[in-house]
Design an enzyme around this catalytic site. Structure first.
Site, PDB file in Angstrom:
ATOM      1  N   LYS A  18     -39.800 -12.191  99.702  1.00  0.00           N
ATOM      2  CA  LYS A  18     -39.370 -11.856  98.341  1.00  0.00           C
ATOM      3  C   LYS A  18     -38.343 -10.735  98.428  1.00  0.00           C
ATOM      4  CE  LYS A  18     -40.772 -10.147  93.869  1.00  0.00           C
ATOM      5  NZ  LYS A  18     -41.042  -8.753  93.561  1.00  0.00           N
ATOM      6  N   THR A  27     -48.793  -4.766  88.160  1.00  0.00           N
ATOM      7  CA  THR A  27     -49.254  -3.680  87.299  1.00  0.00           C
ATOM      8  C   THR A  27     -50.119  -4.175  86.152  1.00  0.00           C
ATOM      9  OG1 THR A  27     -47.233  -2.458  87.822  1.00  0.00           O
ATOM     10  CG2 THR A  27     -48.496  -1.701  85.933  1.00  0.00           C
ATOM     11  N   ALA A  67     -41.991  -9.292  86.793  1.00  0.00           N
ATOM     12  CA  ALA A  67     -41.876  -7.947  86.219  1.00  0.00           C
ATOM     13  C   ALA A  67     -41.900  -7.975  84.694  1.00  0.00           C
ATOM     14  CB  ALA A  67     -40.615  -7.228  86.692  1.00  0.00           C
TER      15      ALA A  67
END
Length: 264
Positions: A106, A216, A193
């Site tokens: 990635k 996250t 993201a």
């Protein structure tokens, strides 16, 4: 791992996956929580920051691969923390050595520490070099449809546009750009993201994304393992809704019951 593989499975670099949820391994309180959350998510691809996580380069420290073994998961090394193409390429080559010739990677090349937006010039430069070096590149990028297409043309195995800034939890901020990227693509498009909660993941999948990558949103939740389970269901539901096809939006009501044959 009991992950159902169907004809609708995700295919990246010639390998088939039953899960369309990809997860990160940072920000968890310990390796055990990482393991439990990954299992709850049903993820088969897990991404690892080579510059921050021990996968064998530090023999005396806990090794992530002890809880997420490569025999069970596809390890996706990433170049988080790299700000130049040269650093990113160097990091990918290190990962390939540590993972015995593993070519799937990635790529992310960041522009600055405040926004964590991708530096698109450096990203293109690194992608071209890595493809020449034989890597299968999954690339983090902005939601620019022109850039996404260029990265596909270079030879990237998957294009990963952001939904919002890394770690922001803002959800999808520009679905129209994402839709154009999806419509034009011949490689998997994976939102990377900005996801904050399960509904964000579901929306990404309803738009037609091939998958969602997050860290996250799970690791930063009050109950990470429970959130991982929620994200798994959201991705599955969003994909099924996309395949089923939503009804058209209308300005006015439309009765769901037939009006023919009314009594009285």
């Amino acid at each position: 791992m009991n992950v159902h593989v169907s004809p609708d499975s995700l295919v990246i670099a010639g390998k088939t996956y039953g899960s369309r949820l990809l997860t990160g391994t940072g920000k968890f309180k310990d390796l055990e929580e990482t393991r439990l959350a990954t299992e709850a998510a049903g993820a088969q691809i897990v991404t690892v920051a080579i510059r921050r996580t021990n996968i064998g380069q530090n023999p005396g420290e806990p090794n992530l691969l002890d809880v997420l073994p490569p025999e069970r998961y596809t390890i996706l090394p990433n170049t988080a923390g790299c700000y130049t193409a040269e650093d990113a390429v160097r990091t990918c080559r290190l990962a390939r050595e540590l993972l015995d010739g593993h070519n799937l990677t990635k790529l992310e090349v960041l522009g600055d520490q405040k926004s964590l937006y991708p530096d698109v010039v450096q990203t293109l430069k690194a992608a071209e070099q890595l493809v020449k070096d034989g890597f299968e590149v999954m690339v983090y990028t902005s939601d620019d449809p022109i850039l996404a297409k260029r990265l596909e043309e270079i030879g990237c195995a998957a294009v990963m546009p952001l939904a919002a800034p890394i770690g922001s939890g803002l959800g999808i901020q520009n679905k129209y750009n994402l839709l154009q990227i999806i419509e034009d693509a011949k490689v998997p498009i994976i939102v990377d993201a900005g996801v904050g909660t399960a509904s964000d993941a579901a929306i990404a999948m309803e738009l037609g994304c091939d998958g969602v990558l997050m860290n996250t949103a799970i690791a930063g939740a009050r109950h990470p393992v429970l959130m991982a389970s929620a994200m798994r269901k959201a991705v599955e539901a969003g994909r099924e809704a996309f395949l089923a096809g939503r009804i058209p939006r209308k300005r006015y009501a439309s009765a769901s019951s037939p009006v023919d044959g009314l009594i009285g």
